[in-house]
Design a protein around this motif. Sequence first.
Motif, PDB file in Angstrom:
ATOM      1  N   LEU A 140       4.712  -6.091   2.669  1.00  0.00           N
ATOM      2  CA  LEU A 140       4.266  -6.664   1.401  1.00  0.00           C
ATOM      3  C   LEU A 140       5.262  -6.485   0.253  1.00  0.00           C
ATOM      4  CD1 LEU A 140       1.817  -7.982  -0.077  1.00  0.00           C
ATOM      5  CD2 LEU A 140       1.169  -5.648  -0.698  1.00  0.00           C
ATOM      6  N   TRP A 141       5.702  -5.256   0.020  1.00  0.00           N
ATOM      7  CA  TRP A 141       6.536  -5.001  -1.159  1.00  0.00           C
ATOM      8  C   TRP A 141       7.948  -5.525  -0.952  1.00  0.00           C
ATOM      9  CZ3 TRP A 141       3.486  -4.571  -4.924  1.00  0.00           C
ATOM     10  CH2 TRP A 141       2.232  -3.986  -4.750  1.00  0.00           C
ATOM     11  N   ARG A 142       8.411  -5.534   0.270  1.00  0.00           N
ATOM     12  CA  ARG A 142       9.719  -6.131   0.563  1.00  0.00           C
ATOM     13  C   ARG A 142       9.638  -7.635   0.341  1.00  0.00           C
ATOM     14  NH1 ARG A 142      14.440  -5.127   3.639  1.00  0.00           N
ATOM     15  NH2 ARG A 142      15.728  -6.959   3.292  1.00  0.00           N
TER      16      ARG A 142
ATOM     17  N   CYS B 227       8.691  -2.326  -6.867  1.00  0.00           N
ATOM     18  CA  CYS B 227       8.241  -2.509  -5.488  1.00  0.00           C
ATOM     19  C   CYS B 227       8.369  -1.215  -4.683  1.00  0.00           C
ATOM     20  CB  CYS B 227       9.008  -3.647  -4.823  1.00  0.00           C
ATOM     21  SG  CYS B 227       8.577  -5.270  -5.475  1.00  0.00           S
ATOM     22  N   ALA B 228       9.444  -0.462  -4.899  1.00  0.00           N
ATOM     23  CA  ALA B 228       9.617   0.812  -4.193  1.00  0.00           C
ATOM     24  C   ALA B 228       8.531   1.805  -4.613  1.00  0.00           C
ATOM     25  CB  ALA B 228      11.006   1.384  -4.475  1.00  0.00           C
ATOM     26  N   GLU B 229       8.270   1.884  -5.896  1.00  0.00           N
ATOM     27  CA  GLU B 229       7.236   2.798  -6.384  1.00  0.00           C
ATOM     28  C   GLU B 229       5.844   2.355  -5.913  1.00  0.00           C
ATOM     29  OE1 GLU B 229       5.376   4.496 -10.560  1.00  0.00           O
ATOM     30  OE2 GLU B 229       7.374   3.571 -10.599  1.00  0.00           O
ATOM     31  N   ALA B 230       5.604   1.066  -5.909  1.00  0.00           N
ATOM     32  CA  ALA B 230       4.306   0.552  -5.443  1.00  0.00           C
ATOM     33  C   ALA B 230       4.111   0.864  -3.964  1.00  0.00           C
ATOM     34  CB  ALA B 230       4.216  -0.953  -5.700  1.00  0.00           C
ATOM     35  N   ARG B 231       5.147   0.739  -3.190  1.00  0.00           N
ATOM     36  CA  ARG B 231       5.043   1.065  -1.757  1.00  0.00           C
ATOM     37  C   ARG B 231       4.709   2.538  -1.581  1.00  0.00           C
ATOM     38  NH1 ARG B 231       9.398   2.264   2.602  1.00  0.00           N
ATOM     39  NH2 ARG B 231       8.149   2.055   4.493  1.00  0.00           N
ATOM     40  N   GLU B 232       5.378   3.366  -2.361  1.00  0.00           N
ATOM     41  CA  GLU B 232       5.132   4.804  -2.277  1.00  0.00           C
ATOM     42  C   GLU B 232       3.708   5.149  -2.730  1.00  0.00           C
ATOM     43  OE1 GLU B 232       6.974   8.424  -4.704  1.00  0.00           O
ATOM     44  OE2 GLU B 232       8.461   7.327  -3.517  1.00  0.00           O
TER      45      GLU B 232
ATOM     46  N   GLU C 195       1.439   0.512   2.582  1.00  0.00           N
ATOM     47  CA  GLU C 195       1.497  -0.855   3.096  1.00  0.00           C
ATOM     48  C   GLU C 195       0.400  -1.042   4.125  1.00  0.00           C
ATOM     49  OE1 GLU C 195       5.807  -2.665   3.062  1.00  0.00           O
ATOM     50  OE2 GLU C 195       5.697  -0.924   4.369  1.00  0.00           O
ATOM     51  N   HIS C 196      -0.220  -2.152   4.067  1.00  0.00           N
ATOM     52  CA  HIS C 196      -1.267  -2.510   5.021  1.00  0.00           C
ATOM     53  C   HIS C 196      -0.972  -3.929   5.480  1.00  0.00           C
ATOM     54  CE1 HIS C 196      -3.286   1.058   3.567  1.00  0.00           C
ATOM     55  NE2 HIS C 196      -3.113   0.614   2.339  1.00  0.00           N
ATOM     56  N   GLU C 197       0.056  -4.027   6.361  1.00  0.00           N
ATOM     57  CA  GLU C 197       0.526  -5.348   6.784  1.00  0.00           C
ATOM     58  C   GLU C 197       0.928  -6.141   5.539  1.00  0.00           C
ATOM     59  OE1 GLU C 197       0.297  -6.643  10.219  1.00  0.00           O
ATOM     60  OE2 GLU C 197       0.048  -4.537  10.761  1.00  0.00           O
ATOM     61  N   LEU C 198       0.431  -7.354   5.393  1.00  0.00           N
ATOM     62  CA  LEU C 198       0.716  -8.144   4.193  1.00  0.00           C
ATOM     63  C   LEU C 198      -0.489  -8.198   3.263  1.00  0.00           C
ATOM     64  CD1 LEU C 198       2.833 -11.059   5.696  1.00  0.00           C
ATOM     65  CD2 LEU C 198       3.630  -9.082   4.403  1.00  0.00           C
ATOM     66  N   ASN C 199      -1.475  -7.360   3.521  1.00  0.00           N
ATOM     67  CA  ASN C 199      -2.657  -7.278   2.657  1.00  0.00           C
ATOM     68  C   ASN C 199      -2.333  -6.418   1.437  1.00  0.00           C
ATOM     69  OD1 ASN C 199      -4.243  -8.742   4.520  1.00  0.00           O
ATOM     70  ND2 ASN C 199      -4.546  -6.869   5.712  1.00  0.00           N
TER      71      ASN C 199
END
Length: 149
Positions: A24-26, A77-82, A86-90
């Motif tokens: 997702l975040w990538r 995006c990096a901070e959001a991922r952390e 990640e839950h697939e693309l949800n």
Amino acid sequence: MMKPGPFARRREAKKLDSELGNLLWRQAHDRFARSLDRYWQVVESERTSPVPKEEYNGLVNAGNALVDALATVRSICAEARERYGEHELNVPAGAHEVHRMMSRAANDLAATAQAAAMYKRGQANLLSVGRRAEKVLDSVTAAEDLMKR
């Protein structure tokens, strides 16, 4: 400016994978980056109608501000991922507004590239490009503010 070679691109892709994952975040980061690439393709393409130098410089200055925003998008995006994982693309719970702002920024950047193309064809004015670029920066700033909460 020389484009990076295949090894440099691969190294950068691996670094992005470690920071942003490949879900997702990538995807949010890459959509913004592709729209930015498109903007520069339009600005640097052959002019279909004469563009005064000072107006061309305006397009370049707007592009430079958008390039600066890419680093902010990457860190968001990096901070959001952390923070959210990640839950697939949800979109994970609690991340909906941040993701919406990232999507809006990428969409507005694509519209900025389109406005620049129309301007270069003489079908729009330079103010429309500037307004679109401001919307991109506003969305990035809004996402950044949401991450500070």
